[in-house]
Design a protein around this motif. Structure first.
Motif, short mmCIF file in Angstrom:
data_model
loop_
_atom_site.label_atom_id
_atom_site.label_comp_id
_atom_site.label_asym_id
_atom_site.label_seq_id
_atom_site.Cartn_x
_atom_site.Cartn_y
_atom_site.Cartn_z
N SER A 254 0.84 -1.21 0.00
CA SER A 254 0.00 0.00 0.00
C SER A 254 0.86 1.25 0.00
N LEU A 255 1.93 1.24 0.79
CA LEU A 255 2.82 2.40 0.86
C LEU A 255 3.53 2.63 -0.47
N VAL A 256 3.98 1.56 -1.10
CA VAL A 256 4.64 1.68 -2.41
C VAL A 256 3.67 2.25 -3.44
N LEU A 257 2.45 1.74 -3.46
CA LEU A 257 1.46 2.23 -4.42
C LEU A 257 1.11 3.69 -4.17
N ALA A 258 0.99 4.07 -2.91
CA ALA A 258 0.68 5.48 -2.58
C ALA A 258 1.82 6.39 -3.03
N ALA A 259 3.06 5.96 -2.77
CA ALA A 259 4.22 6.78 -3.15
C ALA A 259 4.34 6.94 -4.66
N GLN A 260 4.07 5.87 -5.41
CA GLN A 260 4.21 5.99 -6.86
C GLN A 260 3.03 6.73 -7.49
N LEU A 261 1.92 6.76 -6.80
CA LEU A 261 0.73 7.42 -7.36
C LEU A 261 0.86 8.94 -7.36
N VAL A 262 1.67 9.49 -6.46
CA VAL A 262 1.83 10.95 -6.40
C VAL A 262 2.43 11.51 -7.69
N PRO A 263 3.62 11.06 -8.13
CA PRO A 263 4.14 11.61 -9.40
C PRO A 263 3.28 11.24 -10.61
N VAL A 264 2.66 10.06 -10.59
CA VAL A 264 1.79 9.66 -11.69
C VAL A 264 0.62 10.64 -11.80
N THR A 265 0.06 11.03 -10.67
CA THR A 265 -1.07 11.96 -10.67
C THR A 265 -0.65 13.33 -11.17
N VAL A 266 0.48 13.81 -10.69
CA VAL A 266 0.96 15.13 -11.11
C VAL A 266 1.31 15.13 -12.59
N ALA A 267 1.91 14.05 -13.08
CA ALA A 267 2.28 13.98 -14.50
C ALA A 267 1.09 13.74 -15.40
N GLY A 268 0.16 12.91 -14.97
CA GLY A 268 -0.90 12.47 -15.86
C GLY A 268 -2.20 13.25 -15.82
N HIS A 269 -2.42 14.03 -14.76
CA HIS A 269 -3.70 14.71 -14.62
C HIS A 269 -3.49 16.19 -14.27
N ARG A 270 -2.84 16.89 -15.17
CA ARG A 270 -2.48 18.29 -14.98
C ARG A 270 -3.67 19.19 -15.32
N TYR A 271 -4.72 19.10 -14.53
CA TYR A 271 -5.97 19.81 -14.80
C TYR A 271 -5.76 21.32 -14.87
N TRP A 272 -4.79 21.84 -14.14
CA TRP A 272 -4.54 23.27 -14.08
C TRP A 272 -4.05 23.83 -15.41
N GLU A 273 -3.66 22.96 -16.33
CA GLU A 273 -3.20 23.39 -17.66
C GLU A 273 -4.30 23.25 -18.72
N LYS A 274 -5.48 22.78 -18.34
CA LYS A 274 -6.54 22.48 -19.29
C LYS A 274 -7.67 23.50 -19.20
N GLU A 275 -8.57 23.43 -20.16
CA GLU A 275 -9.73 24.33 -20.22
C GLU A 275 -11.01 23.51 -20.39
#
Length: 140
Positions: free
Chosen positions: A82-103
């Motif tokens: 669970s800890l490994v998955l949580a840690a890897q999900l942070v950069p994946v989320t920031v890289a893959g779901h950059r909503y602040w750059e979208k319209e």
């Protein structure tokens, strides 16, 4: 492991196993998101990283998700998984779901995925920390 825990862990882990396998199979399609993430990191961080192609980083991340997700589902070191998955999900989320750059609609869609991943991190951290505690019954 009890059957309800097995089912719950399997449900949570399924997303990571499936996503991990897809990342390994289709790393070339996901590499641009990794490039964008790396491009936005401070130079002090990028200078200290090994020179690994983005496509290879995506494959490593996919393999990590697949192995940790499988371990979680099977109850093998579930807190660590669970800890490994949580840690890897942070950069994946920031890289893959950059909503602040979208319209518009694309922004809403990416925001939903971002929030879903934040919720998943919360659930994974709850699992890593030992889950919910049993409530003691009060004597009458």
């Amino acid at each position: 492991m009890s059957f309800p825990k097995f089912v719950a862990r399997s449900m949570l882990a399924s997303m990571f196993v499936i996503s991990g396998v897809n990342a390994v199979k289709h790393s070339e399609a996901l590499a641009p998101a990794t490039d964008a993430l790396l491009a936005n990191l401070p130079r002090q961080i990028t200078d200290s990283l090994p020179d690994i192609p983005s496509e290879q980083l995506v494959k490593i991340n996919g393999a990590t998700m697949t192995v940790a997700g499988s371990a979680l589902a099977l109850g093998i070191l579930p807190r660590f998984a669970s800890l490994v998955l949580a840690a890897q999900l942070v950069p994946v989320t920031v890289a893959g779901h950059r909503y602040w750059e979208k319209e518009g609609g694309e922004r809403r869609g990416q925001l939903i995925h971002f929030q879903k991943n934040v919720a998943l991190v919360g659930g994974l951290l709850l699992g890593a920390l030992g889950g919910a505690k049993k409530v003691k019954k009060f004597k009458k």
